[in-house]
Enzyme design. Structure first.
Site, PDB file in Angstrom:
ATOM      1  CG  ASP A   1      -7.485  -1.104   5.093  1.00 24.89           C
ATOM      2  OD1 ASP A   1      -6.719  -0.326   4.483  1.00 24.89           O
ATOM      3  OD2 ASP A   1      -7.683  -2.276   4.739  1.00 24.89           O
TER       4      ASP A   1
ATOM      5  CG  ASP B   1       1.446  -4.027   6.361  1.00 25.36           C
ATOM      6  OD1 ASP B   1       1.153  -3.210   5.462  1.00 25.36           O
ATOM      7  OD2 ASP B   1       1.080  -5.210   6.342  1.00 25.36           O
ATOM      8  N   GLY B   2       0.917  -0.952   6.878  1.00 23.48           N
ATOM      9  CA  GLY B   2      -0.149  -0.003   7.171  1.00 23.48           C
ATOM     10  C   GLY B   2      -1.384  -0.755   7.636  1.00 23.48           C
TER      11      GLY B   2
ATOM     12  CD  GLU C   1      -0.968  -6.535   3.812  1.00 27.58           C
ATOM     13  OE1 GLU C   1      -0.745  -5.605   3.027  1.00 27.58           O
ATOM     14  OE2 GLU C   1      -2.052  -6.663   4.413  1.00 27.58           O
TER      15      GLU C   1
ATOM     16  N   GLY D   1      -6.271  -5.231   4.268  1.00 26.19           N
ATOM     17  CA  GLY D   1      -6.608  -6.044   3.100  1.00 26.19           C
ATOM     18  C   GLY D   1      -7.312  -5.337   1.968  1.00 26.19           C
TER      19      GLY D   1
ATOM     20  N   GLY E   1       0.791  -1.225   0.000  1.00 27.51           N
ATOM     21  CA  GLY E   1       0.000   0.000   0.000  1.00 27.51           C
ATOM     22  C   GLY E   1       0.822   1.274   0.000  1.00 27.51           C
TER      23      GLY E   1
END
Length: 203
Positions: free
Chosen positions: A70, A67-68, A89, A81, A13
Site C-alpha cells: 500500500d 506481493d504488492g 503475507e 494489509g 490483492g
C-alpha cells in the site's frame, strides 16, 4: 523469473492477480510445472481458477515470493494489509529467501503513513486491551475496520478483527512496539525486510 519446478509464494490483492495471469500464460506456453503458496482464500481461489497447483508452508518453503504494498518508503519499509492478510503475507515473506514487491509509482512515499493507516490484526477478546496499548504509542486515530458487504466489523480469515491506526510519525521500532501488545496477532508494518521493488508498469 519463473522457472520450471519453482515453489512461489503469492501475495494478496489486485497486483498479485495481474502477476498470476501473466505467470499462467508462461505456464501454458512453456509447459512449466510450479506450485503456489497463497496468502489468502481469494488468491487460493484465483490459483484454482487459473489452474495453478497449490501447496502450503507445512509442505514446502518458497523459492521466492511476490506481493504488492500500500505504501513503500525510500528504505523499502512498507505498509500492507488493506486486504486483511498481513499475518500470512508476513509469514510468507519471512519464510522466503527472496521477495519481490510489485508496485507502481503511486505507492512510493517519502514517509510511511502519508496515505494509509497501519492495519493491526487483533484477537477479538483482546480488542479493548489492545486499543489501550495502542493509545500509549501516540496514534492520531484508531478505528475498527467495518465491513462493506455486511453489518459489523471485518473478520479476517484467522477469525480476528482489524484496527486501522493512523500515526503522524512511524519510528523504526513501531512494528515491534505494536507486536509486543498482548492480543495483537500481527500488524501491516513491514520494517527492514529484505525485498526488491519491481515496477507494475512492466506487467
Amino acid at each position: 523469473m519463473v522457472k520450471d519446478g519453482d515453489i512461489i509464494g503469492v501475495g494478496s490483492g489486485s497486483t498479485a492477480y495481474l502477476a498470476l495471469v501473466n505467470i499462467t500464460e508462461r505456464i501454458r506456453q512453456e509447459r512449466l510445472h510450479i506450485l503456489a503458496i497463497p496468502t489468502s482464500q481469494e488468491i487460493k481461489m484465483t490459483c484454482a481458477k487459473l489452474g495453478i497447483p497449490l501447496t502450503s508452508l507445512l509442505e514446502h518453503n518458497p523459492d521466492w515470493t511476490f506481493d504488492g504494498a500500500d505504501e513503500i518508503d525510500p528504505d523499502h519499509n512498507m505498509i500492507k494489509g488493506r486486504g486483511g492478510a498481513m499475518f500470512k503475507e508476513k509469514l510468507l515473506i519471512s519464510s522466503s529467501p527472496r521477495t519481490y514487491i510489485i508496485a507502481d509509482s503511486s505507492k512510493m512515499v517519502t514517509r510511511l503513513g502519508t496515505r494509509f493507516p497501519v492495519p493491526v490484526e487483533v484477537f477479538p477478546d483482546a480488542l479493548l486491551h489492545v486499543e489501550q496499548g495502542l493509545k500509549s504509542l501516540s496514534p492520531q486515530e484508531i478505528k475498527l475496520r467495518m465491513a462493506e458487504g455486511k453489518d459489523g466489523p471485518v473478520i479476517t480469515e484467522n477469525g480476528n478483527l482489524i484496527l486501522d491506526v493512523r500515526f503522524n510519525n512511524i519510528p523504526d521500532n513501531l512494528e515491534n512496539s505494536i507486536k509486543a501488545i498482548t492480543g495483537v496477532i500481527e500488524s501491516g508494518l513491514f520494517m527492514h525486510y529484505d525485498v526488491e521493488i519491481l515496477s507494475s508498469e512492466n506487467l
